[in-house]
Design a protein around this motif. Structure first.
Motif, mmCIF file in Angstrom:
data_model
loop_
_atom_site.group_PDB
_atom_site.id
_atom_site.type_symbol
_atom_site.label_atom_id
_atom_site.label_comp_id
_atom_site.label_asym_id
_atom_site.label_seq_id
_atom_site.Cartn_x
_atom_site.Cartn_y
_atom_site.Cartn_z
ATOM 1 N N UNK A 60 0.813 -1.216 0.000
ATOM 2 C CA UNK A 60 0.000 0.000 0.000
ATOM 3 C C UNK A 60 0.845 1.263 0.000
ATOM 4 N N UNK A 61 1.950 1.263 0.758
ATOM 5 C CA UNK A 61 2.715 2.495 0.949
ATOM 6 C C UNK A 61 4.061 2.529 0.211
ATOM 7 N N UNK A 62 4.381 1.457 -0.495
ATOM 8 C CA UNK A 62 5.627 1.422 -1.253
ATOM 9 C C UNK A 62 5.340 1.119 -2.722
ATOM 10 N N UNK A 63 4.430 1.867 -3.296
ATOM 11 C CA UNK A 63 4.070 1.687 -4.700
ATOM 12 C C UNK A 63 5.190 2.237 -5.580
ATOM 13 N N UNK A 64 5.648 1.425 -6.544
ATOM 14 C CA UNK A 64 6.779 1.807 -7.374
ATOM 15 C C UNK A 64 6.357 2.059 -8.816
ATOM 16 N N UNK A 65 7.046 2.998 -9.463
ATOM 17 C CA UNK A 65 6.810 3.210 -10.893
ATOM 18 C C UNK A 65 7.643 2.199 -11.683
ATOM 19 N N UNK A 66 7.512 2.234 -13.009
ATOM 20 C CA UNK A 66 8.181 1.238 -13.849
ATOM 21 C C UNK A 66 9.695 1.289 -13.724
ATOM 22 N N UNK A 67 10.253 2.512 -13.628
ATOM 23 C CA UNK A 67 11.706 2.652 -13.505
ATOM 24 C C UNK A 67 12.205 2.035 -12.208
ATOM 25 N N UNK A 108 14.348 -3.781 1.614
ATOM 26 C CA UNK A 108 14.755 -2.693 0.723
ATOM 27 C C UNK A 108 13.611 -1.702 0.557
ATOM 28 N N UNK A 109 12.396 -2.206 0.388
ATOM 29 C CA UNK A 109 11.234 -1.330 0.234
ATOM 30 C C UNK A 109 10.981 -0.516 1.506
ATOM 31 N N UNK A 110 11.134 -1.129 2.665
ATOM 32 C CA UNK A 110 10.932 -0.402 3.919
ATOM 33 C C UNK A 110 11.966 0.708 4.091
ATOM 34 N N UNK A 111 13.217 0.388 3.782
ATOM 35 C CA UNK A 111 14.281 1.395 3.893
ATOM 36 C C UNK A 111 14.045 2.517 2.888
ATOM 37 N N UNK A 112 13.643 2.162 1.664
ATOM 38 C CA UNK A 112 13.362 3.182 0.647
ATOM 39 C C UNK A 112 12.217 4.090 1.080
ATOM 40 N N UNK A 132 6.142 12.228 -0.956
ATOM 41 C CA UNK A 132 4.871 11.507 -0.894
ATOM 42 C C UNK A 132 5.037 10.060 -1.344
ATOM 43 N N UNK A 133 5.778 9.845 -2.428
ATOM 44 C CA UNK A 133 5.954 8.500 -2.960
ATOM 45 C C UNK A 133 7.389 8.037 -2.885
ATOM 46 N N UNK A 180 15.315 6.658 -4.337
ATOM 47 C CA UNK A 180 15.153 6.099 -2.990
ATOM 48 C C UNK A 180 15.460 4.607 -3.011
ATOM 49 N N UNK A 181 14.979 3.917 -4.048
ATOM 50 C CA UNK A 181 15.261 2.493 -4.201
ATOM 51 C C UNK A 181 16.752 2.263 -4.401
ATOM 52 N N UNK A 182 17.378 3.084 -5.239
ATOM 53 C CA UNK A 182 18.809 2.939 -5.516
ATOM 54 C C UNK A 182 19.625 3.105 -4.237
ATOM 55 N N UNK A 183 19.274 4.095 -3.414
ATOM 56 C CA UNK A 183 20.006 4.312 -2.167
ATOM 57 C C UNK A 183 19.806 3.145 -1.206
ATOM 58 N N UNK A 184 18.575 2.627 -1.118
ATOM 59 C CA UNK A 184 18.298 1.501 -0.225
ATOM 60 C C UNK A 184 19.080 0.257 -0.648
#
Length: 248
Positions: free
Chosen positions: A182-189, A211-215, A225-226, A231-235
């Motif tokens: 619900x709270x870690x919705x990702x775009x295609x990239x 990884x999603x929680x850290x991101x 907001x998203x 954020x994913x790359x840093x996590x």
């Protein structure tokens, strides 16, 4: 057991019982004494492997159950685990000018104390490189602890509002699968970036969730907001022990 508890544990005097609790007359162990606080394990690979392995389930369930013939007792163990280690037995990893070097066999034996399942349960593990002399003598002022504290407090307030309708969920680390979706919705990239990392690093499903929680937390620190691709790359970068070739 207080909300501000901080426990430091050294390998020289630690057994499974002292860490998780138990004994003939069961007493809480270090992980319960650090409930709602921080447990710091110094020189992680120097602990016996069986001692470290007993933390796996408490880290997952945030409680520890001790069973005896006449009774069963459960202690809380919702703690933040912080651990440190040298990168090699001699402390000089991949340093050509090191006075002490370790063989590949010594490295493998040293790091084998830390199992993959235990690493999976640690959100962030990073390699800290030596600080060069230029940095040590740099006179420029760094960000103050007070400013960092404000930023962290704001991120915690965001999480408190996010989970105010959920029982027993107060911050991102406590999210289950449904809340992550619900709270870690990702775009295609972002999805493609995470997919590539999962395949190249051979990450587990548990590492994927973390990884999603850290991101999500990195995004909160930016008041975003998203969850974006950076954020994913840093996590992903915060899982250095998952990377191929870490042993050199």
């Amino acid at each position: 057991m207080t909300r501000a508890s901080f426990k430091t544990t050294h390998f020289t005097n630690t057994t499974s019982v002292s860490l998780v609790g138990g004994g003939s007359f069961p007493q809480p162990g270090e992980i319960s004494l650090a409930h709602n606080g921080v447990l710091f394990l110094d020189e992680l690979p120097e602990f016996k492997r069986e001692v470290l392995e007993v933390m796996r389930q408490p880290l997952e369930d945030r409680e520890v159950t001790i069973s005896r013939a006449r009774f069963t007792i459960t202690y809380p163990s919702s703690f933040m685990l912080v651990a440190s280690m040298n990168p090699s037995p001699g402390g000089y990893f991949n340093d050509p000018d090191a006075p002490v070097s370790s063989s590949q066999h010594e490295m493998q034996r040293y790091l084998s104390k830390i199992s993959g399942p235990l690493l999976d349960r640690i959100d962030i593990h990073i390699e800290v490189t030596p600080v060069p002399f230029e940095k040590l003598t740099d006179t420029r002022k760094a960000e103050s602890s007070a400013e960092i504290r404000k930023r962290v407090t704001r991120a915690r307030e965001i999480q408190t509002r996010r989970f105010e309708e959920y029982e027993n969920v107060h911050y991102n680390a406590q999210m289950g699968t449904r809340l992550i979706r619900e709270y870690c919705v990702l775009d295609d990239v972002s999805l493609q970036l995470l997919k590539t990392a999962m395949e190249r690093l051979n990450l587990s499903a548990r590492a994927y969730d973390r990884i999603l929680k850290v991101a999500r937390t990195i995004a909160d620190l930016e008041a975003s907001e998203g969850v974006a691709s950076h954020h994913i790359a840093e996590a992903i970068q915060y899982r250095s022990l998952d990377r191929d070739g870490w042993l050199g």
